[in-house]
Design a protein around this motif. Structure first.
Motif, mmCIF file in Angstrom:
data_model
loop_
_atom_site.group_PDB
_atom_site.id
_atom_site.type_symbol
_atom_site.label_atom_id
_atom_site.label_comp_id
_atom_site.label_asym_id
_atom_site.label_seq_id
_atom_site.Cartn_x
_atom_site.Cartn_y
_atom_site.Cartn_z
ATOM 1 N N THR A 197 -4.957 2.493 -5.595
ATOM 2 C CA THR A 197 -5.666 3.500 -4.691
ATOM 3 C C THR A 197 -7.458 3.044 -3.897
ATOM 4 N N HIS A 198 -7.646 2.600 -4.623
ATOM 5 C CA HIS A 198 -9.139 2.624 -4.888
ATOM 6 C C HIS A 198 -9.663 1.491 -3.462
ATOM 7 N N ASP A 199 -8.251 0.202 -3.376
ATOM 8 C CA ASP A 199 -8.232 -0.904 -2.518
ATOM 9 C C ASP A 199 -8.119 -0.831 -1.652
ATOM 10 N N PHE A 200 -6.977 0.246 -1.175
ATOM 11 C CA PHE A 200 -6.876 1.012 0.060
ATOM 12 C C PHE A 200 -8.401 1.868 0.750
ATOM 13 N N ARG A 201 -8.655 2.827 -0.177
ATOM 14 C CA ARG A 201 -10.304 3.355 0.170
ATOM 15 C C ARG A 201 -10.976 1.725 0.797
ATOM 16 N N ARG A 221 -8.681 -1.042 10.735
ATOM 17 C CA ARG A 221 -9.829 -2.832 10.446
ATOM 18 C C ARG A 221 -10.483 -2.814 10.937
ATOM 19 N N LYS A 222 -9.989 -2.983 12.246
ATOM 20 C CA LYS A 222 -11.140 -3.399 13.403
ATOM 21 C C LYS A 222 -12.343 -2.147 13.359
ATOM 22 N N LEU A 223 -11.856 -1.279 13.289
ATOM 23 C CA LEU A 223 -13.241 0.077 13.456
ATOM 24 C C LEU A 223 -13.657 0.313 11.811
ATOM 25 N N ALA A 224 -13.303 -0.193 10.690
ATOM 26 C CA ALA A 224 -14.093 -0.299 10.209
ATOM 27 C C ALA A 224 -14.572 -1.707 9.747
ATOM 28 N N ARG A 240 -5.879 7.562 1.211
ATOM 29 C CA ARG A 240 -4.469 7.000 2.102
ATOM 30 C C ARG A 240 -3.429 8.895 1.910
ATOM 31 N N GLU A 241 -3.866 9.265 1.917
ATOM 32 C CA GLU A 241 -3.149 10.773 2.568
ATOM 33 C C GLU A 241 -3.732 10.766 3.673
ATOM 34 N N LEU A 242 -4.890 10.463 4.209
ATOM 35 C CA LEU A 242 -5.512 11.139 5.509
ATOM 36 C C LEU A 242 -5.160 9.664 6.221
ATOM 37 N N TYR A 244 0.527 -1.143 0.126
ATOM 38 C CA TYR A 244 0.067 -0.129 0.088
ATOM 39 C C TYR A 244 0.809 0.754 0.544
ATOM 40 N N PHE A 245 2.313 1.201 0.630
ATOM 41 C CA PHE A 245 3.003 2.534 0.715
ATOM 42 C C PHE A 245 3.870 2.725 0.176
#
Length: 267
Positions: free
Chosen positions: A38-42, A89-92, A49-51, A29-30
């Motif tokens: 990027t859409h997979d990261f979101r 990941r836990k929160l999402a 990713r910037e956030l 990812y980084f």
């Protein structure tokens, strides 16, 4: 004397290869050209990713717990990326504490501590900015935005959410009954157009409905005590001096087909 049996639980050490895990995360990812777009990261973390990187830098600077350091065995510990990827990941996805061990390499106890430290860090960093009622500057910004969208004088969207209480104390079950005979807790929140939740209030459901929860919350204290700021605006040729909240039909039932002048005025 009766024989005394002593049981000792020996915890086995698990080699988690945390450095290898960190390198794999960076490649995924980084780095400049990551394995996943990027859409997979979101999709995975519910943010850009910037956030993510902005929050990561802020949290590391606020609490050195999230910085990478050597452990007691002289090995490299968890990286900030591993710790925050676990949190998001836990929160999402609302997964269990040990469900991301295979990817993030966090043991259950460390994962729980990591989440608690993260929540405290976020409150310490952003609490002064987001955990406050709108001041006059905020209100002007909110009113200017909603006025362009056709809602002059509206200062937020008000709603209640009913959450099923899973691990409730058995003795309290009777006073927390919901619609389906399951313990329920109500969350009432006010949200602005940019998803700023500037008011949140928890209450038990039981004998409470949405209106009773609203009544017991401190949302209208400033109005009752005469401290609420005044706005002057017109709706249907009528002048108003106080703001209002946009709600659904639970709080105030309207007439779907008003057939008289009085009902039309009410609607």
């Amino acid at each position: 004397m009766a024989n005394l049996a002593i049981y000792v639980t020996v915890r086995s050490y698990v080699q988690r290869d945390r450095e290898e895990c960190h390198d794999r995360m960076m490649k995924n990812y980084f780095i400049e050209r990551p394995r996943f777009p990027t859409h997979d990261f979101r999709r995975q973390f519910r943010m850009r990713r910037e956030l993510f990187e902005s929050i990561l830098n802020a949290v590391v600077n606020h609490d050195h717990y999230f910085a990478r350091r050597l452990d007691a065995a002289g090995q490299q510990g968890l990286s900030p990326h591993q710790k925050l990827i676990y949190v998001f990941r836990k929160l999402a996805n609302r997964c269990s504490a040990d469900s991301t061990d295979e990817y993030c390499r966090l043991a259950e106890s460390i994962a729980i501590e990591n989440l608690k430290r993260f929540c405290k860090a976020i409150e310490g960093i952003y609490g002064a900015t987001y955990l406050h009622k709108p001041n006059r500057k905020d209100l002007k910004r909110l009113l200017r935005k909603v006025d362009k969208r056709g809602f002059p004088g509206m200062i937020g969207s008000l709603n209640c959410m009913h959450w099923e209480w899973k691990n409730y104390p058995t003795g309290w079950a009777g006073q927390f009954k919901g619609y389906h005979n399951k313990p329920i807790i109500v969350l009432k929140a006010v949200v602005s157009y940019d998803t700023w939740i500037w008011h949140a209030f928890f209450d038990a459901y039981g004998s409470n409905n949405d209106i009773n929860v609203l009544w017991s919350s401190p949302l209208f204290d400033n109005v009752v005590n005469g401290w609420a700021p005044e706005f002057r605006y017109k709706v249907n040729c009528n002048r108003y001096e106080l703001g209002y909240y946009l709600t659904d039909g639970i709080f105030l039932k309207s007439f779907s087909h008003p057939d008289s002048a009085k009902n039309k005025l009410f609607s």
